[in-house]
Write an enzyme that holds these catalytic residues in place. Structure first.
Site, PDB file in Angstrom:
ATOM      1  N   SER A   1       3.288  -5.529 -14.058  1.00 29.62           N
ATOM      2  CA  SER A   1       1.976  -5.399 -14.720  1.00 29.62           C
ATOM      3  C   SER A   1       2.019  -6.257 -15.977  1.00 29.62           C
ATOM      4  O   SER A   1       3.103  -6.513 -16.514  1.00 29.62           O
ATOM      5  CB  SER A   1       1.774  -3.928 -15.115  1.00 29.62           C
ATOM      6  OG  SER A   1       0.792  -3.812 -16.126  1.00 29.62           O
TER       7      SER A   1
ATOM      8  N   TYR B   1       4.871   4.219 -18.703  1.00 30.00           N
ATOM      9  CA  TYR B   1       4.449   3.227 -17.695  1.00 30.00           C
ATOM     10  C   TYR B   1       4.865   1.828 -18.151  1.00 30.00           C
ATOM     11  O   TYR B   1       5.440   1.051 -17.380  1.00 30.00           O
ATOM     12  CB  TYR B   1       2.938   3.331 -17.528  1.00 30.00           C
ATOM     13  CG  TYR B   1       2.304   2.361 -16.554  1.00 30.00           C
ATOM     14  CD1 TYR B   1       2.165   2.682 -15.211  1.00 30.00           C
ATOM     15  CD2 TYR B   1       1.800   1.127 -16.987  1.00 30.00           C
ATOM     16  CE1 TYR B   1       1.561   1.798 -14.323  1.00 30.00           C
ATOM     17  CE2 TYR B   1       1.193   0.251 -16.107  1.00 30.00           C
ATOM     18  CZ  TYR B   1       1.069   0.585 -14.777  1.00 30.00           C
ATOM     19  OH  TYR B   1       0.462  -0.287 -13.900  1.00 30.00           O
TER      20      TYR B   1
HETATM   21  N1  LIG Z   1      -4.986  -1.423 -11.046  1.00 25.60           N
HETATM   22  C1  LIG Z   1      -4.496  -2.089 -12.072  1.00 25.60           C
HETATM   23  O1  LIG Z   1      -5.211  -2.442 -13.025  1.00 25.60           O
HETATM   24  C2  LIG Z   1      -3.043  -2.455 -12.105  1.00 25.60           C
HETATM   25  C3  LIG Z   1      -2.608  -3.374 -13.086  1.00 25.60           C
HETATM   26  C4  LIG Z   1      -1.274  -3.720 -13.126  1.00 25.60           C
HETATM   27  C5  LIG Z   1      -0.384  -3.178 -12.205  1.00 25.60           C
HETATM   28  N2  LIG Z   1      -0.836  -2.308 -11.267  1.00 25.60           N
HETATM   29  C6  LIG Z   1       0.140  -1.772 -10.318  1.00 25.60           C
HETATM   30  O2  LIG Z   1      -0.288  -2.085  -9.006  1.00 25.60           O
HETATM   31  C7  LIG Z   1       0.240  -1.114  -8.105  1.00 25.60           C
HETATM   32  C8  LIG Z   1      -0.873  -0.586  -7.223  1.00 25.60           C
HETATM   33  O3  LIG Z   1      -1.835   0.049  -8.044  1.00 25.60           O
HETATM   34  P1  LIG Z   1      -3.365   0.240  -7.617  1.00 25.60           P
HETATM   35  O4  LIG Z   1      -4.179  -0.085  -8.791  1.00 25.60           O
HETATM   36  O5  LIG Z   1      -3.622  -0.428  -6.332  1.00 25.60           O
HETATM   37  O6  LIG Z   1      -3.407   1.850  -7.464  1.00 25.60           O
HETATM   38  P2  LIG Z   1      -4.022   2.793  -6.343  1.00 25.60           P
HETATM   39  O7  LIG Z   1      -4.006   4.154  -6.931  1.00 25.60           O
HETATM   40  O8  LIG Z   1      -5.290   2.248  -5.815  1.00 25.60           O
HETATM   41  O9  LIG Z   1      -2.919   2.696  -5.170  1.00 25.60           O
HETATM   42  C9  LIG Z   1      -1.613   3.184  -5.346  1.00 25.60           C
HETATM   43  C10 LIG Z   1      -1.112   3.737  -4.027  1.00 25.60           C
HETATM   44  O10 LIG Z   1       0.248   4.202  -4.226  1.00 25.60           O
HETATM   45  C11 LIG Z   1       0.396   5.404  -3.510  1.00 25.60           C
HETATM   46  N3  LIG Z   1       1.503   6.207  -4.050  1.00 25.60           N
HETATM   47  C12 LIG Z   1       1.537   6.892  -5.218  1.00 25.60           C
HETATM   48  N4  LIG Z   1       2.706   7.555  -5.328  1.00 25.60           N
HETATM   49  C13 LIG Z   1       3.426   7.270  -4.207  1.00 25.60           C
HETATM   50  C14 LIG Z   1       4.707   7.665  -3.738  1.00 25.60           C
HETATM   51  N5  LIG Z   1       5.498   8.489  -4.437  1.00 25.60           N
HETATM   52  N6  LIG Z   1       5.129   7.184  -2.555  1.00 25.60           N
HETATM   53  C15 LIG Z   1       4.326   6.363  -1.826  1.00 25.60           C
HETATM   54  N7  LIG Z   1       3.105   5.972  -2.202  1.00 25.60           N
HETATM   55  C16 LIG Z   1       2.662   6.421  -3.388  1.00 25.60           C
HETATM   56  C17 LIG Z   1      -0.942   6.107  -3.654  1.00 25.60           C
HETATM   57  O11 LIG Z   1      -1.129   7.119  -2.654  1.00 25.60           O
HETATM   58  C18 LIG Z   1      -1.931   4.945  -3.518  1.00 25.60           C
HETATM   59  O12 LIG Z   1      -2.326   4.739  -2.178  1.00 25.60           O
HETATM   60  C19 LIG Z   1       0.921  -0.056  -8.981  1.00 25.60           C
HETATM   61  O13 LIG Z   1       2.310  -0.309  -9.022  1.00 25.60           O
HETATM   62  C20 LIG Z   1       0.288  -0.273 -10.331  1.00 25.60           C
HETATM   63  O14 LIG Z   1       1.113   0.174 -11.374  1.00 25.60           O
HETATM   64  C21 LIG Z   1      -2.147  -1.939 -11.184  1.00 25.60           C
END
Ligand SMILES: NC(=O)c1ccc[n+]([C@@H]2O[C@H](COP(=O)([O-])OP(=O)(O)OC[C@H]3O[C@@H](n4cnc5c(N)ncnc54)[C@H](O)[C@@H]3O)[C@@H](O)[C@H]2O)c1
Length: 264
Positions: A142, A155
């Site tokens: 991130s 985080y």
């Molecule tokens: N959305 C943002 O702005 C953003 C920015 C930077 C980084 N990220 C990172 O991107 C990645 C995806 O995030 P997103 O925004 O798509 O979130 P999201 O909530 O849409 O998707 C995350 C998925 O991970 C699954 N998950 C959670 N805990 C789990 C576990 N213990 N085992 C298996 N699956 C699990 C959830 O069920 C969900 O389907 C994450 O690592 C997040 O930290 C997101």
């Protein structure tokens, strides 16, 4: 219709039932890959896999469980015969609040979800890929990994750990022709952000519209933006790129635009 940039490749994407991971699964299948969607949310995971047709499978996985991650890698190899791409992407914000109050268990949970999971994915995918003599591992970090201000304390610390683990393990795996990279999204208005704010999808979309006005490119990032970066890093186009972090944030995390007429 894709260009076949992942033809004959087998990929695992964790957290692919939703948000960024789902967008990546869609693009990877379009580009010819066979994809295993791994997620703790079975209902959404099954639905996503079903929507992608014969080249997608769902495997219920808790990425914090060593047994589950080992089982996931075994499943992909049994189902599709090999493993070319492992994208350790699942995550959530985890512990929130003041550093004066976060309890130790919440800290442990957050590191297990965001760091141990990524390590386990690299460990078990690495074993198969070393044997195969090829592979691409991608970890989702991130912009908060390197610039404070884009997520809760624990985080941010966990995402910084993902960056460093990527680099040190990339150096170990390089001689096996196994590449390990990181992708660092800026704000993508997925359920991760909506959930953290305690609002539904519609309200999240409204907040994204407001954010767009203050971002350098006047829009927020989408799962497809991140997926295009992931596609490059996981494809043979990136054959000599390892131990790197690709930021995909439209310059959101770069800093403040200087007012060229101003004095500060
Ligand atoms: N959305 C943002 O702005 C953003 C920015 C930077 C980084 N990220 C990172 O991107 C990645 C995806 O995030 P997103 O925004 O798509 O979130 P999201 O909530 O849409 O998707 C995350 C998925 O991970 C699954 N998950 C959670 N805990 C789990 C576990 N213990 N085992 C298996 N699956 C699990 C959830 O069920 C969900 O389907 C994450 O690592 C997040 O930290 C997101």
């Amino acid at each position: 219709m894709g260009l076949g940039r992942l033809n004959d490749k087998v990929a695992i994407i964790t957290g692919a039932a939703s948000g960024i991971g789902k967008g990546i699964a869609e693009l990877f299948v379009e580009e010819g890959a066979k994809v295993v969607i791994a997620d703790i949310n079975a209902e959404a995971g099954e639905q996503t896999a079903a929507g992608l047709g014969d080249n997608a499978r769902f495997r219920k996985t808790d990425v914090t469980s060593e047994e589950d991650v080992k089982g996931l890698v075994d499943y992909a190899v049994t189902e599709f015969g090999r493993l070319d791409i492992m994208h350790n992407n699942a995550g959530a914000f985890g512990a929130r609040g003041s550093a004066l109050e976060i309890d130790g268990d919440a800290f442990d949970f957050t590191f297990q979800l965001l760091v141990k999971s990524v390590f386990l994915g690299m460990k078990y995918a690495g074993q198969v890929m070393k044997e195969q003599g090829s592979g691409a591992i991608l970890n989702t970090a991130s912009i908060s990994a390197s610039t404070p201000g884009y997520g809760p304390h624990i985080y941010q610390g966990a995402k910084a750990a993902v960056l460093q683990l990527t680099k040190t393990i990339a150096l170990e795996f390089a001689e096996y022709n196994v590449r390990v990279n990181c992708i660092s999204p800026g704000g993508v208005y997925t359920p991760l952000i909506g959930g953290a704010l305690g609002v539904d999808e519609d309200a999240t979309a409204e907040i994204a519209k407001g954010m767009a006005k203050i971002l350098p490119m006047n829009r927020v990032g989408t799962p497809l933006d991140i997926a295009r970066g992931a596609l490059f890093l996981c494809s043979d186009d990136a054959a000599y790129i390892t131990a790197q972090n690709l930021t995909v944030d439209g310059a959101e995390g770069t800093g403040k635009k200087y007012d060229q007429q101003g004095v500060h």
